[in-house]
Design a protein around this motif. Structure first.
Motif, short mmCIF file in Angstrom:
data_model
loop_
_atom_site.label_atom_id
_atom_site.label_comp_id
_atom_site.label_asym_id
_atom_site.label_seq_id
_atom_site.Cartn_x
_atom_site.Cartn_y
_atom_site.Cartn_z
N THR A 8 0.86 -1.18 0.00
CA THR A 8 0.00 0.00 0.00
C THR A 8 0.90 1.23 0.00
O THR A 8 2.09 1.15 0.33
CB THR A 8 -0.90 0.03 1.26
N PRO A 9 0.37 2.39 -0.34
CA PRO A 9 1.19 3.61 -0.29
C PRO A 9 1.78 3.85 1.11
O PRO A 9 2.93 4.27 1.24
CB PRO A 9 0.21 4.71 -0.68
N THR A 10 1.03 3.55 2.15
CA THR A 10 1.52 3.72 3.51
C THR A 10 2.66 2.76 3.80
O THR A 10 3.69 3.14 4.40
CB THR A 10 0.38 3.53 4.53
N GLU A 11 2.51 1.49 3.41
CA GLU A 11 3.57 0.51 3.62
C GLU A 11 4.84 0.89 2.85
O GLU A 11 5.95 0.79 3.36
CB GLU A 11 3.11 -0.88 3.17
N ALA A 13 5.74 3.90 1.84
CA ALA A 13 6.35 5.09 2.45
C ALA A 13 7.15 4.70 3.69
O ALA A 13 8.27 5.18 3.91
CB ALA A 13 5.28 6.11 2.80
N LEU A 14 6.60 3.81 4.52
CA LEU A 14 7.29 3.36 5.72
C LEU A 14 8.59 2.64 5.35
O LEU A 14 9.64 2.88 5.97
CB LEU A 14 6.38 2.44 6.55
N TRP A 15 8.53 1.78 4.36
CA TRP A 15 9.71 1.05 3.91
C TRP A 15 10.80 2.02 3.44
O TRP A 15 11.97 1.89 3.82
CB TRP A 15 9.35 0.07 2.80
N GLN A 17 11.18 5.22 4.21
CA GLN A 17 11.69 5.97 5.36
C GLN A 17 12.67 5.14 6.17
O GLN A 17 13.73 5.63 6.58
CB GLN A 17 10.54 6.45 6.24
#
Length: 146
Positions: A8-11, A13-15, A17
């Motif tokens: 997902t976009p959130t996953e 982005a977390l990766w 970062q």
């Protein structure tokens, strides 16, 4: 584990970062060690393990395991470090090669250790509150649990 083929976009982005923080802090620490001692990050890693884990000497296989490197990578690194008079390699028998820090390696390590500590403080620990450090330590502990 979920079976989605894409993050997902959130996953994602977390990766990104996570990777960026690790790369940025590692690069800064390695740059500071090099400036203080003329040791690369890899050389610093080898020398500190020789001193901390082996009182100056370790079998090459144990050193490779502690570095999480394959034997070939470590062998090439040790060859480069021998040329710089940072370590020596000796064979006790056909199956056991010992790597030892030299006086030159100890001299190079002396300014590198405080530079390493100060750099970690500057680029990581002092940028976080005590609560953030505790939370991050807890997160890392969870991620490292098998």
């Amino acid at each position: 584990m979920t079976s989605s083929a894409r993050l997902t976009p959130t996953e994602l982005a977390l990766w990104h970062q996570f990777k960026l923080v690790g790369e940025r802090v590692n690069a800064a620490v390695e740059r500071d060690i090099l400036a203080a001692s003329d040791l690369t990050g890899a050389e610093f890693g080898v020398l500190t393990r020789l001193v901390d884990l082996g009182d100056g000497s370790l079998r090459q296989g144990e050193l490779a395991t502690s570095m999480r490197w394959n034997k070939s990578r470590l062998s090439h690194q040790i060859t480069r470090m021998e040329k710089r008079d940072l370590v020596t390699r000796s064979s006790e028998d056909a199956s056991a090669v010992t790597v030892s820090i030299t006086d030159g390696g100890r001299r190079a390590l002396k300014p590198a250790r405080p530079a390493h500590a100060e750099s970690i403080r500057e680029h990581l620990t002092e940028r976080l509150s005590a609560d953030q450090r505790a939370t991050l330590a807890s997160v890392f502990e969870s991620l490292l649990a098998e």
